[in-house]
Structures are given as C-alpha cells and as structure tokens.
Design a protein around this motif. Structure first.
Motif, PDB file in Angstrom:
ATOM      1  N   THR A 112      67.012  32.237  72.327  1.00  0.00           N
ATOM      2  CA  THR A 112      68.357  31.871  72.561  1.00  0.00           C
ATOM      3  C   THR A 112      68.545  30.339  72.321  1.00  0.00           C
ATOM      4  N   ARG A 113      69.595  30.132  71.529  1.00  0.00           N
ATOM      5  CA  ARG A 113      70.076  28.645  71.674  1.00  0.00           C
ATOM      6  C   ARG A 113      71.588  28.822  71.847  1.00  0.00           C
ATOM      7  N   LEU A 114      71.836  27.393  72.185  1.00  0.00           N
ATOM      8  CA  LEU A 114      73.204  27.052  72.127  1.00  0.00           C
ATOM      9  C   LEU A 114      73.633  26.101  71.283  1.00  0.00           C
ATOM     10  N   LEU A 115      74.716  26.257  70.242  1.00  0.00           N
ATOM     11  CA  LEU A 115      74.966  25.189  69.363  1.00  0.00           C
ATOM     12  C   LEU A 115      76.289  24.805  69.544  1.00  0.00           C
ATOM     13  N   ALA A 116      76.265  23.546  69.655  1.00  0.00           N
ATOM     14  CA  ALA A 116      77.565  22.691  69.891  1.00  0.00           C
ATOM     15  C   ALA A 116      78.204  22.259  68.637  1.00  0.00           C
ATOM     16  N   THR A 117      79.194  21.698  68.498  1.00  0.00           N
ATOM     17  CA  THR A 117      79.979  21.351  67.565  1.00  0.00           C
ATOM     18  C   THR A 117      78.744  20.238  66.800  1.00  0.00           C
ATOM     19  N   GLY A 118      78.675  20.233  65.557  1.00  0.00           N
ATOM     20  CA  GLY A 118      77.895  19.753  64.564  1.00  0.00           C
ATOM     21  C   GLY A 118      76.417  20.331  64.400  1.00  0.00           C
ATOM     22  N   GLN A 119      76.118  21.198  65.198  1.00  0.00           N
ATOM     23  CA  GLN A 119      74.825  21.795  65.329  1.00  0.00           C
ATOM     24  C   GLN A 119      74.876  22.968  64.366  1.00  0.00           C
ATOM     25  N   GLY A 120      73.736  23.269  63.712  1.00  0.00           N
ATOM     26  CA  GLY A 120      73.697  24.680  62.943  1.00  0.00           C
ATOM     27  C   GLY A 120      72.115  24.837  62.849  1.00  0.00           C
ATOM     28  N   ARG A 121      71.733  25.966  61.841  1.00  0.00           N
ATOM     29  CA  ARG A 121      70.482  26.337  61.850  1.00  0.00           C
ATOM     30  C   ARG A 121      70.554  27.195  60.470  1.00  0.00           C
ATOM     31  N   ALA A 122      69.207  27.213  59.823  1.00  0.00           N
ATOM     32  CA  ALA A 122      69.233  28.092  58.579  1.00  0.00           C
ATOM     33  C   ALA A 122      68.355  29.164  59.093  1.00  0.00           C
ATOM     34  N   PHE A 123      68.185  30.299  58.315  1.00  0.00           N
ATOM     35  CA  PHE A 123      67.480  31.330  58.494  1.00  0.00           C
ATOM     36  C   PHE A 123      67.076  32.075  57.403  1.00  0.00           C
ATOM     37  N   GLY A 124      66.037  32.881  57.465  1.00  0.00           N
ATOM     38  CA  GLY A 124      65.330  33.663  56.141  1.00  0.00           C
ATOM     39  C   GLY A 124      65.777  34.937  56.168  1.00  0.00           C
ATOM     40  N   ARG A 125      65.433  35.781  55.208  1.00  0.00           N
ATOM     41  CA  ARG A 125      65.862  36.933  55.112  1.00  0.00           C
ATOM     42  C   ARG A 125      65.556  37.965  56.295  1.00  0.00           C
ATOM     43  N   HIS A 126      66.246  39.007  56.593  1.00  0.00           N
ATOM     44  CA  HIS A 126      65.895  39.886  57.869  1.00  0.00           C
ATOM     45  C   HIS A 126      66.054  39.291  58.997  1.00  0.00           C
ATOM     46  N   HIS A 127      66.798  38.058  59.069  1.00  0.00           N
ATOM     47  CA  HIS A 127      66.783  37.548  60.553  1.00  0.00           C
ATOM     48  C   HIS A 127      67.952  38.306  61.406  1.00  0.00           C
ATOM     49  N   VAL A 128      67.523  38.882  62.435  1.00  0.00           N
ATOM     50  CA  VAL A 128      68.183  39.846  63.333  1.00  0.00           C
ATOM     51  C   VAL A 128      68.895  38.618  64.460  1.00  0.00           C
ATOM     52  N   HIS A 129      70.158  38.844  64.402  1.00  0.00           N
ATOM     53  CA  HIS A 129      70.778  38.047  65.417  1.00  0.00           C
ATOM     54  C   HIS A 129      72.054  38.396  65.960  1.00  0.00           C
ATOM     55  N   GLU A 130      72.635  37.707  67.046  1.00  0.00           N
ATOM     56  CA  GLU A 130      73.897  38.075  67.563  1.00  0.00           C
ATOM     57  C   GLU A 130      74.400  36.653  67.689  1.00  0.00           C
ATOM     58  N   VAL A 131      75.692  36.410  67.506  1.00  0.00           N
ATOM     59  CA  VAL A 131      76.554  35.184  67.745  1.00  0.00           C
ATOM     60  C   VAL A 131      77.436  35.170  68.482  1.00  0.00           C
TER      61      VAL A 131
END
Length: 175
Positions: A112-131
């Motif tokens: 779990t990660r909380l992303l505030a304004t200006g924060q982000g992330r990259a991910f690879g193929r088959h990345h399973v998540h919910e936002v």
C-alpha cells in the motif's frame, strides 16, 4: 535507452522510466489539469498524446471513487497525482497471465502506498492494483501513461487472500 522499436515504428518504445517522466511533467501543467471537468458522481478523463506511441490519460477521481482490482495486461505504465491524493493497493507477486479464474494469494504480497500531489510510480507488465481517492470531500486528478497502448484490462474481485478474475475488457469497451 529505450526498448527496441515496436513493429511499424521508427522510435524505440518508451521505457517505464520515460513514461514516469512524461506523467510527472504533464501533471505539472496546471492549465491542463484545470481544464478537466470534475463530476461529483464519477470519474472523468481526457485522452492525451503520450511519448513514443504510448496511450496517456488525465483522470479525475471524485471523493470516494476507485478502480477496483485490475491489471493492464502486457503494458508497462506510470501514473502521477496532479492534485489531491490517491492510495494504491498492489500485489508484489507475479500472477499467471492466462488459464486461471481464482488464486489464493500468499501472505506478504500486499503493498500500500499513499501518493500525494506530485508523487507517482512506474510499473511493469501484469501489475495488479487498485487505485482509490479516499478523501471524503476533495477530487483528485492524475496522469497515466501505458505502452503499448492498452490491449486489455483484466478486472478482479478480492475477498481476503482470494483473487478472482471477473472480466476482461478491451479498448472498444471503454472508448
């Protein structure tokens, strides 16, 4: 350096790092972010030109909205929060790509990660998540990019450690 060029393209495919750089720069465009209509009832979006033939989106998230569990199949991707905050729940596990309907997940795969304004992330193929936008009163806005353009999205339900494939969507389902 980018990956080899996709068939029919002159430029190399953008890497996940290049997609992340793109979504970060785009999220800083306050005029673009402000141009997205906000709907209190549902997400709104605007399709953008991404780098190197990638698919990109500016997306608004009303208070309490979310995606549900899903993946982006063979696409790599990145997203950055342009306004507000988003929580991402993801799985640190490689799932089989085909031939299953139900999986029991091992302990310790949840992230779990909380992303505030200006924060982000990259991910690879088959990345399973919910936002999720967990705010009770504020919209959030984010920028997303995927390469190759999304061939499909697989949607899942989750009950405790059990992940169940519910449906597969193709571009014609959401365009």
């Amino acid at each position: 350096m980018g990956a080899p060029a996709a068939p029919g393209q002159d430029a190399p495919a953008p890497t996940a790092a290049e997609l992340l750089d793109f979504v970060r720069r785009t999220a800083e465009d306050s005029a673009l972010v402000a141009s997205l209509p906000l709907d209190p009832e549902g997400r709104t979006w605007l399709r953008l030109e991404g780098p190197g033939g990638s698919e990109a989106w500016l997306i608004s998230w009303p208070p309490g909205s979310g995606t549900g569990w899903h993946d982006h199949a063979e696409s790599t991707g990145a997203f950055t929060v342009a306004a507000g905050a988003l929580r991402e729940h993801s799985l640190a596990a490689r799932l089989p790509t085909d031939g299953w309907k139900t999986l029991e997940l091992s302990e310790g795969v949840d992230r779990t990660r909380l992303l505030a304004t200006g924060q982000g992330r990259a991910f690879g193929r088959h990345h399973v998540h919910e936002v999720l936008n967990e705010s009770g009163r504020e919209h959030a806005v984010s920028v997303h990019a995927y390469y190759p353009p999304l061939p499909q999205i697989r949607r899942y339900s989750r009950t405790g450690p059990v992940l169940r494939l519910e449906q597969t969507e193709r571009p014609e389902d959401w365009q």
